[in-house]
Design a protein around this motif. Structure first.
Motif, PDB file in Angstrom:
ATOM      1  N   VAL A  41       9.669  17.772  -3.411  1.00  0.00           N
ATOM      2  CA  VAL A  41       8.853  16.550  -3.440  1.00  0.00           C
ATOM      3  C   VAL A  41       7.622  16.712  -2.559  1.00  0.00           C
ATOM      4  CG1 VAL A  41       8.786  14.140  -2.666  1.00  0.00           C
ATOM      5  CG2 VAL A  41      10.656  14.933  -4.124  1.00  0.00           C
ATOM      6  N   ASP A  42       7.807  17.223  -1.348  1.00  0.00           N
ATOM      7  CA  ASP A  42       6.668  17.425  -0.445  1.00  0.00           C
ATOM      8  C   ASP A  42       5.673  18.430  -1.021  1.00  0.00           C
ATOM      9  OD1 ASP A  42       7.729  15.602   1.293  1.00  0.00           O
ATOM     10  OD2 ASP A  42       8.399  17.059   2.785  1.00  0.00           O
ATOM     11  N   ALA A  43       6.188  19.481  -1.657  1.00  0.00           N
ATOM     12  CA  ALA A  43       5.306  20.467  -2.287  1.00  0.00           C
ATOM     13  C   ALA A  43       4.541  19.837  -3.454  1.00  0.00           C
ATOM     14  CB  ALA A  43       6.116  21.664  -2.764  1.00  0.00           C
ATOM     15  N   LEU A  44       5.215  18.963  -4.201  1.00  0.00           N
ATOM     16  CA  LEU A  44       4.546  18.261  -5.298  1.00  0.00           C
ATOM     17  C   LEU A  44       3.493  17.293  -4.771  1.00  0.00           C
ATOM     18  CD1 LEU A  44       7.465  17.650  -7.805  1.00  0.00           C
ATOM     19  CD2 LEU A  44       5.273  18.710  -8.367  1.00  0.00           C
ATOM     20  N   GLN A  45       3.805  16.646  -3.652  1.00  0.00           N
ATOM     21  CA  GLN A  45       2.814  15.764  -3.030  1.00  0.00           C
ATOM     22  C   GLN A  45       1.549  16.559  -2.683  1.00  0.00           C
ATOM     23  OE1 GLN A  45       4.391  11.803  -2.566  1.00  0.00           O
ATOM     24  NE2 GLN A  45       2.820  12.496  -1.171  1.00  0.00           N
ATOM     25  N   LYS A  46       1.749  17.722  -2.092  1.00  0.00           N
ATOM     26  CA  LYS A  46       0.611  18.566  -1.701  1.00  0.00           C
ATOM     27  C   LYS A  46      -0.222  18.950  -2.926  1.00  0.00           C
ATOM     28  CE  LYS A  46      -0.443  22.777   0.967  1.00  0.00           C
ATOM     29  NZ  LYS A  46      -1.214  23.518  -0.049  1.00  0.00           N
ATOM     30  N   ARG A  47       0.486  19.410  -3.969  1.00  0.00           N
ATOM     31  CA  ARG A  47      -0.234  19.843  -5.161  1.00  0.00           C
ATOM     32  C   ARG A  47      -0.874  18.655  -5.883  1.00  0.00           C
ATOM     33  NH1 ARG A  47      -3.674  23.230  -6.712  1.00  0.00           N
ATOM     34  NH2 ARG A  47      -3.734  23.574  -8.976  1.00  0.00           N
ATOM     35  N   VAL A  53       0.860  -1.172   0.000  1.00  0.00           N
ATOM     36  CA  VAL A  53       0.000   0.000   0.000  1.00  0.00           C
ATOM     37  C   VAL A  53       0.904   1.232   0.000  1.00  0.00           C
ATOM     38  CG1 VAL A  53      -1.659   1.338   1.352  1.00  0.00           C
ATOM     39  CG2 VAL A  53      -1.922  -1.148   1.141  1.00  0.00           C
ATOM     40  N   CYS A  54       0.717   2.121  -0.968  1.00  0.00           N
ATOM     41  CA  CYS A  54       1.651   3.237  -1.129  1.00  0.00           C
ATOM     42  C   CYS A  54       0.939   4.463  -1.677  1.00  0.00           C
ATOM     43  CB  CYS A  54       2.798   2.846  -2.068  1.00  0.00           C
ATOM     44  SG  CYS A  54       3.995   4.173  -2.331  1.00  0.00           S
ATOM     45  N   TYR A  55       0.946   5.540  -0.899  1.00  0.00           N
ATOM     46  CA  TYR A  55       0.367   6.800  -1.343  1.00  0.00           C
ATOM     47  C   TYR A  55       1.456   7.833  -1.635  1.00  0.00           C
ATOM     48  CZ  TYR A  55      -4.283   5.055  -0.282  1.00  0.00           C
ATOM     49  OH  TYR A  55      -5.453   4.324  -0.291  1.00  0.00           O
ATOM     50  N   ALA A  56       2.691   7.383  -1.757  1.00  0.00           N
ATOM     51  CA  ALA A  56       3.792   8.269  -2.129  1.00  0.00           C
ATOM     52  C   ALA A  56       3.767   8.473  -3.638  1.00  0.00           C
ATOM     53  CB  ALA A  56       5.131   7.667  -1.705  1.00  0.00           C
ATOM     54  N   VAL A  57       3.704   9.712  -4.078  1.00  0.00           N
ATOM     55  CA  VAL A  57       3.640   9.998  -5.512  1.00  0.00           C
ATOM     56  C   VAL A  57       4.858   9.427  -6.232  1.00  0.00           C
ATOM     57  CG1 VAL A  57       3.627  11.858  -7.240  1.00  0.00           C
ATOM     58  CG2 VAL A  57       2.225  12.056  -5.170  1.00  0.00           C
ATOM     59  N   PHE A  58       6.019   9.452  -5.562  1.00  0.00           N
ATOM     60  CA  PHE A  58       7.259   9.002  -6.199  1.00  0.00           C
ATOM     61  C   PHE A  58       7.720   7.645  -5.683  1.00  0.00           C
ATOM     62  CE2 PHE A  58       7.201  13.681  -6.402  1.00  0.00           C
ATOM     63  CZ  PHE A  58       7.030  13.791  -7.772  1.00  0.00           C
ATOM     64  N   MET A  59       6.758   6.790  -5.375  1.00  0.00           N
ATOM     65  CA  MET A  59       6.977   5.382  -5.026  1.00  0.00           C
ATOM     66  C   MET A  59       7.515   5.199  -3.602  1.00  0.00           C
ATOM     67  SD  MET A  59       5.987   3.819  -7.860  1.00  0.00           S
ATOM     68  CE  MET A  59       6.558   2.120  -7.723  1.00  0.00           C
ATOM     69  N   CYS A  60       7.062   4.138  -2.991  1.00  0.00           N
ATOM     70  CA  CYS A  60       7.622   3.715  -1.707  1.00  0.00           C
ATOM     71  C   CYS A  60       8.919   2.938  -1.961  1.00  0.00           C
ATOM     72  CB  CYS A  60       6.629   2.851  -0.949  1.00  0.00           C
ATOM     73  SG  CYS A  60       5.154   3.771  -0.421  1.00  0.00           S
ATOM     74  N   ASN A  61       9.823   3.011  -1.009  1.00  0.00           N
ATOM     75  CA  ASN A  61      11.141   2.364  -1.094  1.00  0.00           C
ATOM     76  C   ASN A  61      12.033   2.985  -2.165  1.00  0.00           C
ATOM     77  OD1 ASN A  61      10.320   0.395   0.887  1.00  0.00           O
ATOM     78  ND2 ASN A  61       9.209  -0.649  -0.744  1.00  0.00           N
ATOM     79  N   SER A  62      11.699   4.212  -2.584  1.00  0.00           N
ATOM     80  CA  SER A  62      12.550   4.925  -3.531  1.00  0.00           C
ATOM     81  C   SER A  62      13.314   6.020  -2.792  1.00  0.00           C
ATOM     82  CB  SER A  62      11.697   5.568  -4.631  1.00  0.00           C
ATOM     83  OG  SER A  62      11.004   6.708  -4.130  1.00  0.00           O
ATOM     84  N   ALA A  63      14.271   6.629  -3.480  1.00  0.00           N
ATOM     85  CA  ALA A  63      15.088   7.680  -2.854  1.00  0.00           C
ATOM     86  C   ALA A  63      14.261   8.906  -2.497  1.00  0.00           C
ATOM     87  CB  ALA A  63      16.224   8.076  -3.800  1.00  0.00           C
ATOM     88  N   LEU A  64      13.140   9.120  -3.185  1.00  0.00           N
ATOM     89  CA  LEU A  64      12.317  10.308  -2.964  1.00  0.00           C
ATOM     90  C   LEU A  64      10.972   9.948  -2.327  1.00  0.00           C
ATOM     91  CD1 LEU A  64      13.007  12.265  -6.288  1.00  0.00           C
ATOM     92  CD2 LEU A  64      14.137  12.540  -4.079  1.00  0.00           C
ATOM     93  N   GLU A  65      10.931   8.869  -1.577  1.00  0.00           N
ATOM     94  CA  GLU A  65       9.678   8.454  -0.938  1.00  0.00           C
ATOM     95  C   GLU A  65       9.191   9.511   0.056  1.00  0.00           C
ATOM     96  OE1 GLU A  65       7.853   4.954   1.998  1.00  0.00           O
ATOM     97  OE2 GLU A  65       9.906   4.801   1.238  1.00  0.00           O
ATOM     98  N   SER A  66       7.921   9.869  -0.058  1.00  0.00           N
ATOM     99  CA  SER A  66       7.274  10.770   0.889  1.00  0.00           C
ATOM    100  C   SER A  66       5.776  10.571   0.774  1.00  0.00           C
ATOM    101  CB  SER A  66       7.615  12.235   0.590  1.00  0.00           C
ATOM    102  OG  SER A  66       6.796  13.099   1.363  1.00  0.00           O
TER     103      SER A  66
END
Length: 507
Positions: free
Chosen positions: A460-466, A300-313
């Motif tokens: 990344v966090d700002a992109l997640q928000k948007r 289960v993953c709601y990270a836009v840039f994938m879980c277990n990746s360098a940019l996970e958030s």
């Protein structure tokens, strides 16, 4: 010595043969068979030279010079030259998120001589080699003649310089695709590592045999009628693992992300409230249970840039993690949707994972009273139709509102390469669905200039928000798909997908 044939059940039928025109994974796999690339990723996802022999960068970072290897030939016998590489870069960059990012910095690309070319920049571009080595939407070097084709028009003459030649006369859509060993291919001297190193064709012929029924395909593998199965059904995995004659292995450990794409051009999904309604119908556990059905392979993953990746958030995702059908119905009504109007949903019946994924969404839509026009078709037909920008409200047999797919995690894991995040709204540069959002584009551009990991994560966090304000698409859960092959195959490369070079077939 008898000729050897490697028989593979591919993930889908091949109908579209231009790996620049489409992002369909089956066409990218076809591209790897036929074309070669300037750079390729090794097993650690580090860029390595492939067609390039040497390269250098000026002290100010504004000029990159590349020299091609000796002995590179196209399948028609003509030499690979700088002009071919330049035209290929320009065409590919129009359709790819990272290529578009590169071209915002490019002043010009020029040939120095037949084997050397330069990319001259207005501003330094640090990820140059990683972009040229894109592993999942790779840059295929075509002859200049084909590479000058409008990137929004399919190339139909398939002449590459890779280890295998596409036998168009033996190609039967809906049945099989045939590739022949290119006897004049000159592999690199380094050992194979991921997509990099020496691509040595050790079989004479490769046949992709399309078997849409997963049970039939699995039995064909177990009986030895075929040698490999690219994406075997996960519910039959225990049976395959128990067979001592078969190897089951996850080649891409980051995996894939289930994906549902709405059409942003037309009502109701041109209204953000309608897209938010779709998000509020998603319970990833439910979707994963349908599309995968095995906790061993699911996340289960709601990270836009994938879980277990360098940019996970997962910043700003929490409000969207819990489904709310009542609120979804209210939002659809507020967006102006008349619940009698049909919503055209494309269903790819020959893609088990994606088909099960979209069936869950169809059920959720019906539960809140949506009039779903579920149109069944094979995957290749879907990948052709999704490129059409016709209004589904006036022409429901050509246009569409929603389709499902999955994306390989590697390109999804960065704002630079996440193609469905591109929000220019332009059918020539944005991926099918064509979202338009200036804030997403501003943040993607800022990511290119982020100098530290801390700066990158702020963006990344700002992109997640948007992302969760705008909802360009829906993630339905992360998963891995093992590949299965008979133990008569030796030397399967440790790439992100099953590639045919370096594989020996023994009896």
């Amino acid at each position: 010595m008898a000729e050897t044939t490697l028989k593979v059940v591919p993930q889908a039928d091949l109908k579209n043969v231009d790996p620049v025109w489409t992002t369909a994974a089956i066409t990218q796999n076809h591209g790897y068979m036929v074309y070669d690339m300037l750079f390729s990723m090794d097993s650690k996802l580090q860029p390595q030279p492939q067609m390039v022999d040497s390269w250098k960068t000026s002290d100010d970072g504004l000029t990159w010079s590349f020299t091609l290897r000796d002995g590179l030939l196209f399948h028609d016998g003509s030499p690979v030259e700088s002009k071919d590489a330049i035209a290929s870069i320009k065409r590919w960059s129009v359709k790819r998120a990272d290529g578009q990012a590169l071209m915002t910095r490019v002043k010009e690309i020029v040939a120095v001589d037949a084997k050397t070319f330069e990319i001259r920049l207005e501003k330094p571009f640090g990820p140059m080699l990683s972009v040229l080595a894109n592993p999942t939407l790779p840059l295929p070097v075509m002859r200049e003649e084909e590479a000058q084709t409008d990137p929004n028009t399919q190339v139909t003459t398939i002449i590459g310089s890779g280890p295998f030649v596409f036998d168009d006369k033996a190609w039967v859509p809906g049945d099989r695709v045939v590739y022949r060993k290119f006897k004049d291919y000159k592999p690199r001297s380094e050992p194979v590592d991921g997509f990099s190193g020496g691509k040595v064709a050790k079989v004479d012929t490769v046949e992709w045999i399309y078997i849409p029924d997963t049970n039939t395909a699995t039995q064909a593998l177990m009986s030895g009628e075929v040698d490999a199965y690219e994406i075997p059904p996960l519910d039959l995995m225990p049976m395959l693992k128990a067979d001592p004659n078969i190897t089951v292995k996850v080649l891409d450990t980051l995996g894939k992300m289930g994906h549902i794409r709405p059409n942003h051009l037309y009502p109701p999904f041109n209204d953000v409230r309608a897209r938010q309604a779709l998000q509020l119908l998603v319970d990833q556990r439910e979707f994963l249970a349908a599309q995968v059905g095995n906790p061993e392979f699911e996340t289960v993953c709601y990270a836009v840039f994938m879980c277990n990746s360098a940019l996970e958030s997962e910043a700003h995702a929490e409000p969207w993690m819990k489904p709310n059908p009542e609120k979804a119905k209210e939002l659809l009504a507020a967006a102006g949707y008349n619940f009698k109007d049909p919503i055209v949903v494309m269903l790819p019946t020959d893609q088990q994972i994606i088909y099960n994924n979209i069936l869950v969404m169809v059920g959720k839509l019906k539960e809140i009273g949506v009039n779903v026009d579920a149109q069944a078709m094979d995957w290749s037909s879907l990948t052709s139709r999704r490129a059409k920008t016709d209004d589904p409200n006036t022409d429901p047999k050509v246009g569409w509102h929603i389709f499902p797919t999955w994306w390989t995690g590697v390109p999804m894991s960065s704002p630079l390469t996440n193609a469905p995040l591109v929000s220019t709204g332009d059918p020539k540069t944005a991926w099918f669905g064509w979202p338009k959002d200036d804030e997403i584009e501003r943040l993607r551009a800022a990511f290119m200039d982020a100098g530290t990991k801390e700066e990158q994560m702020k963006i990344v966090d700002a992109l997640q928000k948007r992302f969760y304000e705008f909802i360009p698409y829906l993630n339905t859960g992360q998963f891995v798909t093992p590949v299965a092959w008979r133990n008569t195959l030796k030397g399967v490369p440790n790439a992100l997908l099953f590639v045919a070079w370096n594989i020996e077939k023994t009896e």
